[in-house]
Every structure is written in structure tokens, then in C-alpha cells.
Design an enzyme around this catalytic site. Structure first.
Site, short mmCIF file in Angstrom:
data_model
loop_
_atom_site.label_atom_id
_atom_site.label_comp_id
_atom_site.label_asym_id
_atom_site.label_seq_id
_atom_site.Cartn_x
_atom_site.Cartn_y
_atom_site.Cartn_z
CB THR A 175 56.80 17.36 42.82
OG1 THR A 175 57.28 16.06 42.44
CG2 THR A 175 57.98 18.30 42.97
CG PHE A 177 56.98 22.63 41.74
CD1 PHE A 177 58.04 22.65 40.84
CD2 PHE A 177 56.11 21.56 41.71
CE1 PHE A 177 58.23 21.62 39.94
CE2 PHE A 177 56.29 20.52 40.82
CZ PHE A 177 57.35 20.55 39.92
#
Length: 282
Positions: A175, A177
Site C-alpha cells: 500500500t 501512503f
């Protein structure tokens, strides 16, 4: 930058992957759980937190819903990025045995990312707000048949047993960020450091507007690494979010942005920040 700040907000409960990302990127900062992405933005605006760590893309699930509408309207600036490898664990209450599990609880994205083990163990899956909520719930229930999918951090926080590590179907599950601040902190470009510059722009309602708007990046040798659209309320003019390689003080990027301004109704710079090493890993 880390020395100037004390707190960093994230969406979710303690032990969520956003919490883990905060601790990995800023180990000296206190993490501040928030009930929503909007609440995390608001915490920074109201000075209840110094920074916010917000997920924007996942290598399996794609872009994170709701976040991209907040970015251009959140009145905050991007000051960093972090890539977090997602390593799911099968969690149980102390004393639980894999053979006795019947149900598993986790986030809407985590469950399909672990289809193999759920099928192997013939578990009934249940969607909860985030991975940490699943961990918190089974701790509260103290039911040996109930499991959660979450991080090692969640297991540590809620006192759960890790019944099996790395239960995700794909090892590349990562992921991205973005880190937001109230101030547009742009450090001078350092030799050897690569940078990302993020901005939003709205094209004019003319033929080939996007093609013309982006031409300057090609002619000035500026690499665009992300481009996403926002549809306008009348569906005739679109706005775009873009990430490009380069520092805003570098001449090629300045020329590209200048040319963009000729064909766009509005250009808003969101931030220039160091590119994470993950981008250039072999």
C-alpha cells in the site's frame, strides 16, 4: 522533518495497517487513531495532530475509495510518501487452534487478499471496518472458533496468538501512503535524491485539452508516474490528479508546469517530497 513533529493521525483503530505505516515511517511520533479519512484530515487542520498518514493505492485493490476526493479539498499539503508491505496474519485468541476455527473477521480488502487460506480452512468470512477492528472483536468475544486477519502489530496490541503468518495470496501486496501537513514544507533539492511533485489541474473545455496540457511534460523530459481523473458535476470538464518525477525548483519541471498553465483553467500544487526508495527497488 521528524524532529519538528510529535503526532501523526491515521484512519482506523490502533493496530490497523495505517497505524503500522505510521510507526514504520515515523517511529518517534505518537499515532492518533481517527474514525475516518476526513477525521484524520480534520485532526491536522485543527492542530490535534501534526501529520496525517493516508493510504491512496494498493497493488491489489487499486486506489482507496473516498480518499482522492479529500486530497484536493483537504487544505493540506503532501510532504512525504511511504510504501508499506502488507503481511497478513491469521490471529486467534490465546489457546485457539486452527483446526477448530469456523469464522474469520477482517477488512473488506483483506478478506479477498487471503482467499486461499479461507478456502483451505473452510472459514465463513465477515467484513468489519478495518483489520484492527476484527482483532479487537475476537479478543472481546474470547471465542476459540473466531479468527481475524490482521498485522503482527494488531496481535501484539490486543494480546492475540498468531496462528499463521504471511497468509496473503500475493507477496507483492503493498500500500502506498501519502503524508499530509498543514504547511507546504518543500526542502531544497539535494544531490542524489529523487523527488515526486503532486498537483491537481482542471482542463479547459476544448478539443484535445488533456493532450495539449500534458505535452510540456513530454517535451521537457519529465516522467509522469500517476494520472487520475475527477469527473465534473456536469460531466463535460474533468479535473486530474498527477504525480511526476522531479523537484518543483528544477527547470524542466518548471517549464512543464508553465506549459500546463496555458491549457488548464487551474493548477494547484499539492507538494514536492522525496521519492520513497521502494519505487526504485530491483
Amino acid at each position: 522533518m521528524k524532529k519538528r513533529f510529535k503526532t501523526i493521525a491515521f484512519q482506523g483503530m490502533a493496530g490497523a495497517y495505517s497505524d503500522l505505516a505510521c510507526r514504520m515511517a515515523y517511529p518517534d511520533l505518537e499515532t492518533v487513531p481517527c474514525v475516518s479519512f476526513d477525521a484524520a484530515f480534520r485532526a491536522v487542520r485543527k492542530k490535534e495532530a501534526d501529520l496525517a498518514m493516508i493510504p491512496v493505492d494498493n497493488s491489489l485493490a487499486g486506489r482507496v475509495a473516498d480518499v482522492h476526493d479529500l486530497i484536493p479539498n483537504g487544505s493540506l499539503f503532501i510532504v512525504g510518501e511511504h510504501f508499506q508491505k502488507i503481511r497478513h496474519c491469521l490471529l486467534g485468541v490465546p489457546g485457539a487452534k486452527i483446526a477448530e476455527l469456523t469464522d474469520v473477521h477482517s477488512h473488506v480488502h483483506a478478506i479477498p487478499q487471503c482467499k486461499k487460506i479461507i478456502k483451505e480452512l473452510q472459514l465463513t468470512s465477515h467484513v468489519v471496518a478495518d483489520t484492527a477492528k476484527g482483532a479487537s472483536d475476537i479478543k472481546k468475544w474470547k471465542d476459540l472458533t473466531q479468527a481475524a486477519i490482521g498485522s503482527e502489530l494488531a496481535a501484539d496490541i490486543y494480546g492475540l496468538d498468531i496462528l499463521r503468518k504471511d497468509v496473503q495470496d500475493a507477496d507483492h501486496n503493498t500500500t502506498r501512503f501519502l503524508v499530509f501537513s498543514r504547511s507546504n514544507v518543500v526542502s531544497p533539492a539535494r544531490k542524489g535524491q529523487r523527488y515526486i511533485t503532486s498537483f491537481v489541474f482542471e482542463v479547459r473545455n476544448i478539443p484535445a485539452a488533456l493532450y495539449k496540457a500534458l505535452g510540456g511534460f513530454a517535451t521537457n523530459g519529465v516522467q509522469m508516474v500517476k494520472l487520475e481523473s475527477y469527473v465534473g458535476k456536469y460531466f463535460n470538464v474533468a479535473s486530474f490528479y498527477a504525480d511526476v518525477e522531479g523537484h518543483v525548483d528544477e527547470r524542466p519541471l518548471q517549464l512543464a508546469l508553465e506549459e500546463l498553465g496555458f491549457f488548464a483553467k487551474k493548477v494547484v500544487l499539492l507538494g514536492t517530497y522525496p521519492a520513497h526508495d521502494y519505487r526504485y527497488a530491483p
